[in-house]
Design an enzyme around this catalytic site. Structure first.
Site, PDB file in Angstrom:
ATOM      1  N   LYS A  22       9.960  -8.632  -6.127  1.00 36.30           N
ATOM      2  CA  LYS A  22      10.699  -9.617  -5.102  1.00 36.30           C
ATOM      3  C   LYS A  22      11.023  -8.598  -4.225  1.00 36.30           C
ATOM      4  O   LYS A  22      10.960  -8.700  -2.932  1.00 36.30           O
ATOM      5  CB  LYS A  22      11.879  -9.950  -5.677  1.00 36.30           C
ATOM      6  CG  LYS A  22      11.580 -11.200  -6.778  1.00 36.30           C
ATOM      7  CD  LYS A  22      12.769 -11.510  -7.567  1.00 36.30           C
ATOM      8  CE  LYS A  22      12.181 -12.791  -8.628  1.00 36.30           C
ATOM      9  NZ  LYS A  22      13.138 -12.965  -9.467  1.00 36.30           N
ATOM     10  N   GLN A  34      19.093 -11.911 -11.188  1.00 35.86           N
ATOM     11  CA  GLN A  34      17.863 -11.899 -12.197  1.00 35.86           C
ATOM     12  C   GLN A  34      18.345 -12.439 -13.553  1.00 35.86           C
ATOM     13  O   GLN A  34      19.231 -11.760 -14.238  1.00 35.86           O
ATOM     14  CB  GLN A  34      16.914 -10.583 -12.266  1.00 35.86           C
ATOM     15  CG  GLN A  34      15.858 -10.454 -13.191  1.00 35.86           C
ATOM     16  CD  GLN A  34      14.802 -11.320 -12.378  1.00 35.86           C
ATOM     17  OE1 GLN A  34      14.465 -11.371 -11.297  1.00 35.86           O
ATOM     18  NE2 GLN A  34      14.147 -12.195 -13.261  1.00 35.86           N
ATOM     19  N   ASP A  54      17.976 -19.107  -5.582  1.00 43.99           N
ATOM     20  CA  ASP A  54      17.177 -19.714  -6.831  1.00 43.99           C
ATOM     21  C   ASP A  54      17.565 -21.385  -7.073  1.00 43.99           C
ATOM     22  O   ASP A  54      16.978 -21.800  -7.775  1.00 43.99           O
ATOM     23  CB  ASP A  54      17.748 -19.133  -7.952  1.00 43.99           C
ATOM     24  CG  ASP A  54      16.728 -18.098  -8.688  1.00 43.99           C
ATOM     25  OD1 ASP A  54      15.487 -18.157  -8.407  1.00 43.99           O
ATOM     26  OD2 ASP A  54      17.247 -17.120  -9.476  1.00 43.99           O
TER      27      ASP A  54
END
Ligand code: NDP
Length: 293
Positions: A53, A97, A120
Site C-alpha cells: 500500500k 490494517q 476503507d
C-alpha cells in the site's frame, strides 16, 4: 470458453488515472493527497499488504504516512494516534490494517476514524451512506469488483446477482452496490439451502467465501459473469503452495461467459481502489469535484 477478466491490467489503468488526478490536484489546487496506514503488530501477511500500500501510494505521487506500532499497543494508544491523524490536514485517508491484536476492539477503532477519512469504508457512517444510497467512501474490494463488472457489462439492470458470503467487508457492501445498479440480489451464506441451485440462477455470481475451489462449473449458469474474491492458499504439486479462489476456475471457465482469475483478478483492484478512495477523500475535503473517468 469464458473471457478472462484481467484485474491486474484494469488495476494498472486505475492507478494511472489516480496518478493523473494527483498531478492535476497538485498543479491546479496545490493539493497533495495523503494516506496514513497504521499497522499494529507483526503479522507477516499484514506487513506485506502495508508495504504494498505504501509503495503504490508513493508511485501515484501521493504522500504516504506509515505508522508501525508494537503488538503490545493498547487501545487507548491507538485511539490517540487516530485522533492525531483525524486532525492532521496532510492526511486525507486513514487505514488501520486488520486484524488487530486481541486487546484492541476493532469496531471502536474503526468508528473513531473521521468518516470522511475512512478510505476503507468500514465506519458505520459510510456503511449507512452506502445502504441508503448517499455519497460516501465504499469498501475497496467490493468497489473493485463493481468496476470490473461494469467494465464487462454495460447495464446491469434486472440481472440476477448472487453473492456467496455475507461479511461486512465484502458480501454485504457488494449486495448494496449491486442493488444500486438495479440487480435482483440474493446473498447466500453458510446456512443457505440448496446453494448450487441458488448459484445456477445467477447472471452475476460473486464468490466471497474463503473456501478453496468450492464453486464448481456445474453451479454456474451458462454465460454468467463470475467474480471470484476468494484468496486461498493450497498445497500444489511438489509440496509448493499456490493461491486459488473460491471458484474452481478450470470447470467454471468452461461454462461462464466471463471470469476473474486468482491471482490477477479482484486482488489487484483492492489497493487500486484504496488509492482512488484517497483521492476522492482529498477532493471532498477541499470542495473539489471528483471523477476518475
Ligand atoms: P468471511 O470469513 O468474513 O466470510 C465468509 C462468508 O462465507 C460468510 O458469510 C460465511 O457464512 C460464508 N460461508 C462460509 N462457508 C460457506 C459455505 N460452505 N457455503 C456458503 N457460504 C459459506 O470472509 P471475507 O468476506 O472476509 O473473505 C472471503 C474471501 O475473500 C476470503 O478468501 C478472503 O481471503 C477473500 N478476500 C479477498 C480480498 C481481495 O482483496 N481480493 C479482500 C477481502 C477478502 P456465515 O456468515 O453464515 O458464516
Amino acid at each position: 470458453m469464458a473471457t478472462l477478466i484481467d484485474g491486474k491490467a484494469f488495476a494498472a489503468t486505475v492507478r494511472n488515472k489516480v496518478g493523473q488526478a494527483v498531478s492535476a490536484l497538485k498543479a491546479e489546487h496545490d493539493l497533495l493527497p495523503g494516506l496514513a496506514v497504521v499497522l499494529v503488530g507483526d503479522d507477516p501477511a499484514s506487513q506485506v499488504y502495508v508495504r504494498n500500500k505504501g509503495k503504490q501510494t508513493l508511485e501515484t505521487g501521493m504522500q504516504s504516512f506509515e505508522h508501525r506500532l508494537a503488538d503490545t499497543t493498547t487501545e487507548e494508544e491507538l485511539l490517540h494516534l487516530i485522533e492525531q491523524l483525524n486532525h492532521d490536514a496532510r492526511v486525507h485517508g486513514i487505514l488501520v490494517q486488520l486484524p488487530l491484536p486481541a486487546q484492541i476492539d476493532s469496531h471502536a477503532v474503526i468508528n473513531s476514524i473521521n468518516p470522511d477519512k475512512d478510505v476503507d469504508g468500514f465506519h458505520l457512517v459510510n456503511v449507512g451512506r452506502l445502504a441508503t444510497g448517499a455519497p460516501g467512501l465504499v469498501p475497496c474490494t467490493p468497489l473493485g469488483c463493481m468496476m470490473l463488472l461494469k467494465n464487462q457489462i454495460d447495464d446491469l439492470t434486472g440481472a440476477n446477482a448472487v453473492i456467496v458470503g455475507r461479511s461486512n467487508i465484502v458480501g454485504k457492501p457488494m449486495g448494496a452496490l449491486l442493488m444500486a445498479q438495479h440487480c435482483t440480489v440474493t446473498t447466500a451464506h453458510s446456512r443457505t439451502r440448496e446453494l448450487p441451485s441458488v448459484c445456477r440462477e445467477a447472471d452475476i455470481l460473486v464468490a466471497a467465501v474463503g473456501r478453496a475451489q468450492m464453486i464448481s462449473g456445474d453451479w454456474i449458469k451458462p454465460g454468467a459473469v463470475v467474480i471470484d474474491v476468494g484468496i486461498n492458499r493450497i498445497e500444489g504439486e511438489g509440496g509448493k503452495t499456490r493461491l486459488v479462489g473460491d471458484v474452481d476456475f478450470a470447470s467454471a471457465a468452461e461454462v461462464a461467459g466471463a471470469i476473474t482469475p486468482v491471482p490477477g483478478g479482484v486482488g489487484p483492484m483492492t489497493i487500486a481502489c484504496l488509492l482512488r478512495n484517497t483521492v476522492q477523500a482529498a477532493c471532498a475535503a477541499n470542495g473539489i469535484a471528483f471523477s476518475l473517468d
